[in-house]
Scaffold this motif. Structure first.
Motif, short mmCIF file in Angstrom:
data_model
loop_
_atom_site.label_atom_id
_atom_site.label_comp_id
_atom_site.label_asym_id
_atom_site.label_seq_id
_atom_site.Cartn_x
_atom_site.Cartn_y
_atom_site.Cartn_z
N SER A 22 -3.42 3.64 4.50
CA SER A 22 -4.35 3.51 3.40
C SER A 22 -4.71 2.08 2.98
O SER A 22 -3.89 1.27 3.11
N ASP A 23 -5.99 2.15 2.51
CA ASP A 23 -6.51 0.82 2.06
C ASP A 23 -6.72 1.01 0.47
O ASP A 23 -7.36 0.17 -0.11
N ASP A 24 -6.40 2.17 -0.24
CA ASP A 24 -6.53 2.45 -1.31
C ASP A 24 -5.27 1.71 -2.10
O ASP A 24 -4.25 1.57 -1.74
N SER A 25 -5.48 1.50 -3.29
CA SER A 25 -4.40 1.23 -4.32
C SER A 25 -3.38 -0.06 -4.03
O SER A 25 -2.21 -0.10 -3.87
N ALA A 26 -4.15 -0.99 -3.45
CA ALA A 26 -3.24 -2.23 -2.87
C ALA A 26 -2.63 -2.89 -4.35
O ALA A 26 -3.50 -3.01 -5.25
N TYR A 52 0.75 -1.27 -0.11
CA TYR A 52 -0.10 -0.07 0.04
C TYR A 52 0.88 1.18 -0.08
O TYR A 52 2.18 1.30 0.47
N ASP A 53 0.21 2.30 -0.42
CA ASP A 53 1.29 3.53 -0.60
C ASP A 53 1.50 4.10 0.85
O ASP A 53 2.39 4.70 0.89
#
Length: 115
Positions: A50-54, A45-46
């Motif tokens: 963050s849970d976005d863009s894994a 992850y970034d």
């Protein structure tokens, strides 16, 4: 940017009958049935929050599982009560082996000193 790495369980493989886990508890030895193995995949992850863009790193591992109150979870080999896994037909440790392991752990703790 700091990357954060986490594992997701992607599969569960039941263990054939006879697989067990051995734990050292305050009462001595606790041997429990092992339900199976978790197949986990690593994701990046970034950032830690963050849970976005894994994104999958492509790395997978297979971890022994245990039953918890809320389901099946991976056995944490750093759990101080975990001892080892017994395969089908493997004898449980003797009282003497358990006592020796408890003594070894106690000596290791004492060698670390106060926390």
């Amino acid at each position: 940017m700091a990357l954060d790495y986490r594992f997701r369980t992607v599969d569960f493989r039941p263990a054939p009958e006879g697989w067990r886990t051995a734990w050292i508890t305050a009462d001595g030895l606790d041997v429990l049935p092992m339900p199976g193995w978790l197949v986990r995949e690593e994701f990046e992850y970034d950032s830690p929050n963050s849970d976005d863009s894994a994104r999958s790193t492509g790395y997978r591992d297979v971890i022994a599982a245990r039953v918890e109150d809320y389901g099946i979870e991976a056995i944490d080999a750093t759990d101080t009560s975990f001892w080892f896994i017994l395969g089908p037909g493997q004898s449980e440790p003797t009282k003497e082996e358990v006592a020796a392991e408890i003594s070894r752990r106690k000596a290791a703790l004492e060698a670390k000193g106060p926390r």
